[in-house]
Design an enzyme around this catalytic site. Structure first.
Site, PDB file in Angstrom:
ATOM      1  CG  HIS A  24      -0.786  -0.175   2.490  1.00 32.94           C
ATOM      2  ND1 HIS A  24       0.198   0.529   3.129  1.00 32.94           N
ATOM      3  CD2 HIS A  24      -1.359  -0.957   3.440  1.00 32.94           C
ATOM      4  CE1 HIS A  24       0.211   0.195   4.397  1.00 32.94           C
ATOM      5  NE2 HIS A  24      -0.707  -0.709   4.607  1.00 32.94           N
ATOM      6  CG  HIS A  78      -4.225  -5.433  12.345  1.00 29.15           C
ATOM      7  ND1 HIS A  78      -5.181  -4.476  12.160  1.00 29.15           N
ATOM      8  CD2 HIS A  78      -3.179  -5.068  11.544  1.00 29.15           C
ATOM      9  CE1 HIS A  78      -4.746  -3.569  11.303  1.00 29.15           C
ATOM     10  NE2 HIS A  78      -3.532  -3.904  10.903  1.00 29.15           N
ATOM     11  CD  GLU A  80      -3.590  -2.911   6.647  1.00 33.96           C
ATOM     12  OE1 GLU A  80      -2.967  -2.630   7.681  1.00 33.96           O
ATOM     13  OE2 GLU A  80      -3.429  -2.298   5.573  1.00 33.96           O
ATOM     14  CG  ASP A  82      -1.444  -7.096   6.243  1.00 33.20           C
ATOM     15  OD1 ASP A  82      -2.505  -6.587   6.623  1.00 33.20           O
ATOM     16  OD2 ASP A  82      -0.330  -6.737   6.689  1.00 33.20           O
ATOM     17  CG  HIS A 145      -1.422  -0.084  10.819  1.00 40.38           C
ATOM     18  ND1 HIS A 145      -1.689  -0.790   9.681  1.00 40.38           N
ATOM     19  CD2 HIS A 145      -1.285   1.198  10.414  1.00 40.38           C
ATOM     20  CE1 HIS A 145      -1.694  -0.025   8.637  1.00 40.38           C
ATOM     21  NE2 HIS A 145      -1.465   1.193   9.036  1.00 40.38           N
ATOM     22  CG  ASP A 164       0.450  -4.271  11.349  1.00 39.87           C
ATOM     23  OD1 ASP A 164       0.787  -5.298  10.739  1.00 39.87           O
ATOM     24  OD2 ASP A 164      -0.461  -3.520  10.962  1.00 39.87           O
ATOM     25  CE1 TYR A 191       5.475  -3.519   9.080  1.00 39.71           C
ATOM     26  CE2 TYR A 191       5.278  -2.342  11.144  1.00 39.71           C
ATOM     27  CZ  TYR A 191       4.774  -3.229  10.216  1.00 39.71           C
ATOM     28  OH  TYR A 191       3.554  -3.819  10.430  1.00 39.71           O
ATOM     29  CG  HIS A 224       4.249  -7.665   8.589  1.00 38.17           C
ATOM     30  ND1 HIS A 224       3.695  -8.285   7.491  1.00 38.17           N
ATOM     31  CD2 HIS A 224       3.312  -6.779   9.030  1.00 38.17           C
ATOM     32  CE1 HIS A 224       2.474  -7.793   7.290  1.00 38.17           C
ATOM     33  NE2 HIS A 224       2.221  -6.897   8.216  1.00 38.17           N
TER      34      HIS A 224
HETATM   35 FE1  FEO Z   1      -1.885  -3.157   9.453  1.00 32.70          FE
HETATM   36 FE2  FEO Z   1       0.188  -5.831   8.619  1.00 32.70          FE
HETATM   37  O1  FEO Z   1      -1.379  -4.788   8.641  1.00 32.70           O
END
Ligand code: FEO
Length: 394
Positions: A24, A78, A80, A82, A145, A164, A191, A224
């Site tokens: 993104h 979370h 989101e 991903d 996030h 995140d 990041y 991640h």
């Molecule tokens: Fe806010 Fe890794 O997604």
């Protein structure tokens, strides 16, 4: 990515995305991972899922350890996509009546993302849940996030599943910080600068509350990149430092150019900054991705922005960069503007206006040079660099 036991009866079962290069709007030259964790206890628990396209890989990894149908609980730290994109497929496989634990905002946001009715169970901040030998504690981390974000802490193992936070977009053969060494820090920094910088105040409050509660971490497992196990406190310390907007004696000269005139001014400004002992970095926007520039801005005291005037306006890459930087809300910076122009020359004023909107301490009025800088123009740029350098020292 093969499943890996990271602690007794706890496995990393997520997926590696070697080839993603844009996340993104953030350049991910080293790919990324979507980490998920399987805890074997009386209630078998899956912490987070993966991006939709990797759901089969997640199921395959889980199948190497247990039959996925044996999973009792899913935790969604979370919403989101991903981390939740694989949720529908996982739930279809393990049974759609199985509970999915999430924050209150998670319940709302998951429902808005996935229209089938799942058995969502909203948890409170600080709520604890026994899964057998283990107790899990849920900690709300709104805006780290998204409004739905939370951490899950495995009390007895002293393992934090941090979603995140503390992550890095890094895909490699290594799975732990001690396998990569300090080479992982620039990825964690990038990041933070691109994902979390605007939430600095919330991060500082969170770190304070975690310290006040005396939570100890043997391992921090973000969703991640690598897992922090050698010295998990070190990434928390870095987050505190970055969240305080601590700057070095450093300047970023970021610009674009049409016929190399603004570029010549940038070079001379860098020389003037260097003359004052400032670590100055020149970044041409047609070469450097905005997410790399912001990473350098994170710990720079001054941001010097240059643009030619194009059609009475900013050069598009400079305009885009300023919009991006404004959204991430860097603080306590010195700003300055420069640029070459032909006949109208609005760019410097427009840059100053944007820097003032970001509450930078702007060195007015910046520097404009008509067409090609001559010796005087180059000298004026050098002097602007010196002036910024002196301001950094004060
Ligand atoms: Fe806010 Fe890794 O997604």
């Amino acid at each position: 990515m093969k499943p890996l036991q990271i602690a007794e009866n706890i496995y990393s079962v997520g997926a590696v995305d070697w080839n993603i290069s844009d996340f993104h709007g953030y350049s991910t030259d080293m790919g990324t991972t979507y980490n998920a964790f399987l805890i074997l206890d009386d209630k078998i628990t899956l912490v987070d899922t993966v991006k939709k396209e990797f759901a089969d890989q997640l199921l395959d990894n889980i199948s190497k350890i247990i039959d996925p149908k044996k999973i009792d609980y899913v935790i969604s730290n979370h919403t989101e996509m991903d981390h939740s994109g694989g949720l529908p497929k996982i739930m279809h496989r393990i049974g759609e009546n199985k509970p999915v634990f999430c924050s209150k905002m998670g319940l709302k946001n998951l429902s808005l993302h996935y229209r089938q009715k799942l058995n969502y169970k909203a948890v409170e901040n600080g709520e604890q849940m026994s899964i057998g030998k283990r107790t899990l504690t849920f900690l709300e981390t709104r805006m780290l996030h998204w409004p739905d974000s939370m951490f899950t802490y495995a009390n007895e193992d002293r393992i934090l599943f941090s979603s995140d936070a503390f992550g890095q977009h890094y895909a490699g053969p290594e799975r732990f910080d001690d396998e990569v060494g300090d080479a992982i820090i620039p990825h964690a920094k990038k990041y933070f600068a691109n994902i979390l910088l605007l939430y600095s105040a919330k991060i500082l409050k969170l770190i304070e509350s975690v310290n006040a509660e005396g939570l100890a971490f043997d391992m921090i497992c973000p969703d991640h990149g690598i897992i922090w196990r050698k010295n998990p406190g070190s990434i928390i310390d870095l987050y505190a430092k970055w969240s305080r907007h601590e700057a070095e004696k450093k300047a970023v000269v970021v610009y674009d150019t049409m016929w190399h005139s603004t570029e010549k001014m940038a070079e001379s400004i860098v020389n003037g900054l260097s003359q004052e002992g400032v670590h100055a970095r020149s970044m041409l926007l047609s070469k450097w991705h905005r997410s790399d520039v912001i990473t350098e801005v994170l710990d720079a005291k001054a941001v010097v922005v240059g643009s030619p005037t194009l059609n009475n306006n900013l050069f598009p890459t400079v305009s885009e960069f300023l919009t991006y930087m404004k959204g991430l809300r860097p603080k306590d910076k010195i700003g300055a503007a420069f640029g070459s122009y032909g006949w109208s020359g609005e760019a410097v004023r427009l840059i100053n206006s944007e820097l003032e909107a970001m509450k930078f301490d702007v060195i007015d009025p910046g520097l404009r040079v008509q067409y090609v800088p001559d010796r005087d123009g180059i000298e004026a740029a050098f002097q602007l660099g010196e002036k910024i350098g002196k301001a950094i020292d004060n």
